[in-house]
Motif scaffolding. Sequence first.
Motif, mmCIF file in Angstrom:
data_model
loop_
_atom_site.group_PDB
_atom_site.id
_atom_site.type_symbol
_atom_site.label_atom_id
_atom_site.label_comp_id
_atom_site.label_asym_id
_atom_site.label_seq_id
_atom_site.Cartn_x
_atom_site.Cartn_y
_atom_site.Cartn_z
ATOM 1 N N GLU A 160 0.920 -1.138 -0.072
ATOM 2 C CA GLU A 160 -0.133 0.161 -0.123
ATOM 3 C C GLU A 160 0.880 1.324 0.105
ATOM 4 O O GLU A 160 0.688 2.372 -0.687
ATOM 5 N N VAL A 161 1.825 1.232 0.592
ATOM 6 C CA VAL A 161 2.863 2.356 0.830
ATOM 7 C C VAL A 161 3.419 2.619 -0.477
ATOM 8 O O VAL A 161 3.632 3.778 -0.866
ATOM 9 N N TYR A 193 1.280 9.059 -5.970
ATOM 10 C CA TYR A 193 1.470 10.493 -6.021
ATOM 11 C C TYR A 193 2.733 10.913 -7.040
ATOM 12 O O TYR A 193 2.619 12.174 -7.358
ATOM 13 N N ILE A 194 3.735 10.238 -7.149
ATOM 14 C CA ILE A 194 4.753 10.738 -8.201
ATOM 15 C C ILE A 194 4.065 10.542 -9.642
ATOM 16 O O ILE A 194 4.306 11.508 -10.271
ATOM 17 N N LEU A 195 3.196 9.781 -9.881
ATOM 18 C CA LEU A 195 2.344 9.973 -11.175
ATOM 19 C C LEU A 195 1.418 11.209 -11.396
ATOM 20 O O LEU A 195 1.367 11.792 -12.496
ATOM 21 N N ILE A 196 0.932 11.498 -10.261
ATOM 22 C CA ILE A 196 0.085 12.530 -10.194
ATOM 23 C C ILE A 196 0.817 13.830 -10.400
ATOM 24 O O ILE A 196 0.439 14.888 -11.140
ATOM 25 N N LEU A 197 1.882 13.976 -9.529
ATOM 26 C CA LEU A 197 2.678 15.013 -9.560
ATOM 27 C C LEU A 197 3.458 15.263 -10.926
ATOM 28 O O LEU A 197 3.637 16.373 -11.734
#
Length: 331
Positions: A24-25, A32-36
């Motif tokens: 999960e982590v 988050y990396i993909l969204i950023l």
Amino acid sequence: MSAKIPENEAVLLRYQRARNKGSEVLWSIFRYILILGISFVILLPVLKQISVAFKDPLDIYDPTIYMIPVNYTMENIRLAMNVLDYWPLLQNTMLFVISTTLLATASCALAGYGFARFTFPGSNVLFALVIMTILIPSSTLMVPMYLHFREFDVLGLVKLFTGKDGVNLLNTYWPSLITSGLAIGLKAGLFIYIFRQFFRGLPKEIEESALIDGAGGLRTFFTIMLPNAIPPIITVLLFSFVWQYNDTFYTSLFMSDSNLMAVKIASFPADVNQFLPRLLGIEGTEARADPNHVSMIVDTGILLAIAPLIILYLFVQRNFVESVERTGVVG
């Protein structure tokens, strides 16, 4: 007494929990990396244009300056507004876009309700044709639509009473208003589909109760069904507004000489080259502005053109996301 878990099974259970938590982590970090990364790719051009809008022309020749200007100035914005004649242009564009958006939303809502609730011979064929309008490129309809509005006639009445082949509606707002009001305008097939999917999801008992009370189809639509269709209305309003504001196909086809934002931005680089030397006080028949400065003014003008859409998104993005989730777009 509760049964004790064997020691080896307890160790295995703790190991599985730790592995699941680690997965999960890792997934959260990847997400988050993909969204950023996606946000950076989308926002970088806008951030660059904002930076250019406040840069002094001297800053573009300094290799140490990238995004943050050293010499702040509002001159680029002033020049871009002068070339565009920005406030009258924005007012005229907003009046046109709001009119077509309201007409398209009203007509597509009525058409979508008809397809969702009324069964008649050929209804499936007609709806298939509506879906075809989503799939067929607009460029294939360019010539017939142009010829139709160049000699516009309704059932031959114009020719009957005037003897002319029709009325030339080109370079007026009437072609867009007519197509929007008749649910055949920009992206109308998609809007009809959105309303149809939503109305099909509403319980039929509502209409049956209204029918018992003596309400007809139109009265049921306007007093009962339409007030419950707030989510698709918001979705279609926003989609229609943004697409109509940015549209260059129909505006260049029907209104090439009109005072609309999309038309002006298409010719904006040529206008800057023509008017910028005069605005800067450069005289002479061979007077030319600095090409890099021209590029800065063009980027600033594009930023001014999309500024209303950015402001609109900041105010309505939450309602827009919620309305999309409650319509047939994702269902």
